[in-house]
Write a protein that holds these residues in place. Structure first.
Motif, PDB file in Angstrom:
ATOM      1  N   ASP A   1      21.287  -3.503 -35.592  1.00  0.00           N
ATOM      2  CA  ASP A   1      21.802  -4.903 -36.064  1.00  0.00           C
ATOM      3  C   ASP A   1      20.725  -5.359 -38.049  1.00  0.00           C
ATOM      4  O   ASP A   1      20.039  -5.518 -37.025  1.00  0.00           O
ATOM      5  CB  ASP A   1      22.630  -5.622 -35.991  1.00  0.00           C
ATOM      6  N   ASP A   2      21.326  -5.410 -39.026  1.00  0.00           N
ATOM      7  CA  ASP A   2      20.630  -6.148 -40.302  1.00  0.00           C
ATOM      8  C   ASP A   2      20.801  -7.374 -40.241  1.00  0.00           C
ATOM      9  O   ASP A   2      20.352  -8.330 -40.848  1.00  0.00           O
ATOM     10  CB  ASP A   2      20.419  -5.504 -41.696  1.00  0.00           C
ATOM     11  N   GLN A   3      21.624  -8.084 -39.106  1.00  0.00           N
ATOM     12  CA  GLN A   3      22.112  -9.181 -38.926  1.00  0.00           C
ATOM     13  C   GLN A   3      21.177 -10.126 -37.665  1.00  0.00           C
ATOM     14  O   GLN A   3      21.382  -9.589 -36.567  1.00  0.00           O
ATOM     15  CB  GLN A   3      23.157  -9.830 -38.661  1.00  0.00           C
ATOM     16  N   GLU A   4      19.860 -10.606 -37.635  1.00  0.00           N
ATOM     17  CA  GLU A   4      19.194 -10.885 -36.897  1.00  0.00           C
ATOM     18  C   GLU A   4      19.796 -11.651 -35.958  1.00  0.00           C
ATOM     19  O   GLU A   4      19.346 -11.229 -34.364  1.00  0.00           O
ATOM     20  CB  GLU A   4      17.573 -11.493 -37.396  1.00  0.00           C
ATOM     21  N   LEU A   5      20.773 -12.540 -36.071  1.00  0.00           N
ATOM     22  CA  LEU A   5      21.164 -13.321 -34.878  1.00  0.00           C
ATOM     23  C   LEU A   5      22.559 -12.223 -34.188  1.00  0.00           C
ATOM     24  O   LEU A   5      22.413 -12.885 -32.695  1.00  0.00           O
ATOM     25  CB  LEU A   5      22.011 -14.277 -35.527  1.00  0.00           C
ATOM     26  N   VAL A   6      22.283 -11.406 -34.709  1.00  0.00           N
ATOM     27  CA  VAL A   6      23.970 -10.889 -34.364  1.00  0.00           C
ATOM     28  C   VAL A   6      22.927  -9.928 -33.033  1.00  0.00           C
ATOM     29  O   VAL A   6      23.263  -9.644 -32.326  1.00  0.00           O
ATOM     30  CB  VAL A   6      24.429  -9.679 -35.313  1.00  0.00           C
ATOM     31  N   ARG A   7      21.553  -8.860 -33.971  1.00  0.00           N
ATOM     32  CA  ARG A   7      21.634  -7.557 -32.786  1.00  0.00           C
ATOM     33  C   ARG A   7      20.058  -8.912 -31.688  1.00  0.00           C
ATOM     34  O   ARG A   7      20.760  -8.111 -30.642  1.00  0.00           O
ATOM     35  CB  ARG A   7      19.921  -7.753 -33.528  1.00  0.00           C
ATOM     36  N   SER A   8      20.182 -10.318 -31.341  1.00  0.00           N
ATOM     37  CA  SER A   8      19.609 -10.754 -31.345  1.00  0.00           C
ATOM     38  C   SER A   8      20.730 -11.022 -29.868  1.00  0.00           C
ATOM     39  O   SER A   8      20.202 -10.963 -28.741  1.00  0.00           O
ATOM     40  CB  SER A   8      18.906 -11.986 -31.411  1.00  0.00           C
ATOM     41  N   GLY A   9      21.662 -11.438 -29.637  1.00  0.00           N
ATOM     42  CA  GLY A   9      22.822 -11.869 -29.339  1.00  0.00           C
ATOM     43  C   GLY A   9      22.815 -10.257 -28.079  1.00  0.00           C
ATOM     44  O   GLY A   9      23.239 -10.079 -26.887  1.00  0.00           O
ATOM     45  N   PHE A  10      22.667  -9.445 -28.827  1.00  0.00           N
ATOM     46  CA  PHE A  10      23.445  -8.020 -27.996  1.00  0.00           C
ATOM     47  C   PHE A  10      21.834  -7.664 -27.515  1.00  0.00           C
ATOM     48  O   PHE A  10      22.449  -7.457 -26.045  1.00  0.00           O
ATOM     49  CB  PHE A  10      23.757  -6.694 -29.087  1.00  0.00           C
ATOM     50  N   VAL A  11      21.143  -7.675 -27.701  1.00  0.00           N
ATOM     51  CA  VAL A  11      19.641  -7.690 -27.017  1.00  0.00           C
ATOM     52  C   VAL A  11      19.415  -8.748 -25.777  1.00  0.00           C
ATOM     53  O   VAL A  11      19.736  -8.050 -24.679  1.00  0.00           O
ATOM     54  CB  VAL A  11      18.181  -8.064 -27.660  1.00  0.00           C
ATOM     55  N   MET A  12      19.810  -9.431 -25.875  1.00  0.00           N
ATOM     56  CA  MET A  12      19.887 -10.212 -25.249  1.00  0.00           C
ATOM     57  C   MET A  12      21.422 -10.757 -23.652  1.00  0.00           C
ATOM     58  O   MET A  12      20.834 -10.442 -22.411  1.00  0.00           O
ATOM     59  CB  MET A  12      20.018 -12.101 -25.428  1.00  0.00           C
TER      60      MET A  12
END
Length: 218
Positions: free
Chosen positions: A9-20
Motif C-alpha cells: 500500500d502506498d500509504q505508510e500508515l495504512v500499510r503499517s496498520g495492516f502489518v501490525m
C-alpha cells in the motif's frame, strides 16, 4: 503452519496498520512490505508468500496490474484492498486473478479471517455477491473471455454437477445436501474440479461455470 503475507500500500500508515494486525496473529508472518505494485511483485518473487494484500491504487504499477503478474507467475493468492466500493474494481481484480476483495475500513477480525480463508483456497465473496458480480460481467464479457464449453470434457458427470452448483454460489454444505453426499466428498469433487480445469479457487470456478455456459444468467 505459518501463513506468510506481503502487504502493499502506498500509504505508510495504512500499510503499517495492516502489518501490525497480521503480525500479531500466532499463525501469520508479514515477510515483506511494499509501497507500489512493482515492489510488491518483487517482494512476492523473493519471499514466495502465501497471500499478498494489494492496494488497487498505487503509483506506477497499480494493484490490478501487479495482481495479474503475481497470479501468472506464482501460487500466491491475492486480496485486493481499496477505499472504493465499486463493482468495476471487483471485476478488474477478479479478472486479474485475485481471490478476494476488501475495503480498507475492514474490521480487524474480518481482515484476519480473510487471509485465512484465501489461504485455505476459498473465496472472500459471499455466494449472493459472487453470483451478482459474475453474472454482471458475464453479461458484458471482456474481449479476451471467449466461452469454451469443451474445456469441461475433462470432468466426470458428478464433477460437472459440482461445478454447476458452485456457479450457483452454493456452499459445500449446500452442495452436499443437493447431491446427497458428505461434505468430505464435496471437498474432493471441488478439489478435482479446480485441479482439472487449472483454477485457483472457487471464485474462478464460478466464473468458469458462467463462461462455459454451464450456468446461465437468469
Amino acid at each position: 503452519m505459518t501463513i506468510r503475507v506481503v502487504v502493499a500500500d502506498d500509504q505508510e500508515l495504512v500499510r503499517s496498520g495492516f502489518v501490525m494486525i497480521l503480525d500479531a496473529q500466532p499463525d501469520m508472518e508479514v515477510v515483506a512490505e511494499a509501497g507500489d505494485g512493482a515492489a510488491a511483485i518483487e517482494a512476492v518473487r523473493r519471499h514466495s508468500p502465501d497471500v499478498a494484500l494489494l492496494d488497487i491504487r498505487m503509483p506506477g504499477t497499480d494493484g490490478i496490474e501487479a495482481t495479474g503478474t503475481i497470479c501468472q507467475e506464482t501460487e500466491c493468492r491475492v486480496i485486493m484492498l481499496t477505499t472504493f466500493d465499486s463493482d468495476e474494481y471487483v471485476h478488474d481484480a477478479l479478472y486479474a486473478g485475485a481471490s478476494g476483495f476488501l475495503l480498507k475500513d475492514v474490521r480487524r477480525d474480518d481482515l484476519v479471517h480473510a487471509v485465512r480463508v484465501v489461504t485455505a483456497g476459498d473465496s472472500l465473496l459471499a455466494p449472493s455477491v459472487a453470483r451478482r458480480l459474475v453474472a454482471d460481467f458475464v453479461r458484458h464479457p471482456r474481449e479476451t473471455a471467449a466461452p469454451r464449453s469443451d474445456r469441461l470434457a475433462v470432468l466426470t458427470a458428478r464433477e460437472r454437477e459440482t461445478l454447476q452448483l458452485l456457479g450457483r454460489g452454493l456452499s459445500n454444505a449446500e452442495i452436499a445436501a443437493e447431491l446427497v453426499v458428505s461434505e468430505h466428498t464435496v471437498k474432493t469433487h471441488v478439489s478435482n474440479v479446480l485441479t482439472k480445469l487449472g483454477l485457483r479457487d472457487r471464485i474462478q470456478a464460478v466464473i468458469c461455470a458462467y463462461e462455459t455456459g454451464l450456468v446461465t444468467v437468469e
